[in-house]
Design an enzyme around this catalytic site. Sequence first.
Site, short mmCIF file in Angstrom:
data_model
loop_
_atom_site.label_atom_id
_atom_site.label_comp_id
_atom_site.label_asym_id
_atom_site.label_seq_id
_atom_site.Cartn_x
_atom_site.Cartn_y
_atom_site.Cartn_z
N LYS A 124 5.04 27.89 -41.55
CA LYS A 124 3.84 28.68 -41.25
C LYS A 124 4.20 30.11 -40.86
O LYS A 124 3.64 31.06 -41.36
CB LYS A 124 3.05 28.01 -40.12
N ASP A 161 -2.33 26.87 -40.40
CA ASP A 161 -2.07 26.38 -39.04
C ASP A 161 -3.10 25.30 -38.72
O ASP A 161 -3.91 24.93 -39.57
CB ASP A 161 -2.10 27.52 -38.03
#
Length: 237
Positions: free
Chosen positions: A141, A159
Amino acid sequence: MAYAKKTWSLFYERFIRLFIMDEKEKAKQILKILNKIYPKTTIPLKHRNTFTLLVSVLLSAQCTDINVNNVTKDIYRKYNKPKDFIKLGRKRIEKLIKKIGIFRIKAKSIYLLSKQLLEKHKGKVPKTFEDLEKLPGVGHKTASVVMSQGFGFPAFAVDTHIHRLAQRWGLTNGKSVIQTEKDLKRIFPKKSWSKLHLQIIYYGREYCKARECYGLTCKICSTCYPNRNKPIKTEKA
Ligand code: SF4
């Protein structure tokens, strides 16, 4: 005749939306709405260069962007290169970021990644997922955010917030963040990914919060699910 044609086409459009809106159509509607609400997206994490963007993204895990920005605004004035953080050392980095959650672990990552950047990348942030994900404390991420917001590479950082919204909007089965990233990449055009990542985050903060659902009035769901008659039950992301 022209009037009848127009009425029929409006009726047909409505029928499609009501009964057979597939995920591609939903994605199209969502893009349209988000582009209207958020035509411009600014990067919420304040930074001075790609290195400080990387540090801020790392600091933002389990912490709000506002908190990160409050802490980093004084730090980056003086320290904004890997060599600065090496000179500081772990203990002093800890002191500087102690208002941020899990600061000891994050200080260690910042120190070690600064070291690795100097030793392996001449002090520069690498431009590939592979090299970024080898840096201490940097997962997929974080690498995706740096690739898209730092280098302009089309990436879709997912996320837990984006994961939650994608599930609520019926764009993924919600099995995992990895699956959500695959699903979103499949249904949204590549050129929209980087901006869309931020637009979904903004929409989530403003309208689609973790504990609340405004099911009957919210623009995205009232467009994609016009038959819904009560707010959706919030699933844990
Ligand atoms: S209706 Fe609920 S799930 Fe849909 S966008 Fe609004 S808050 Fe989110």
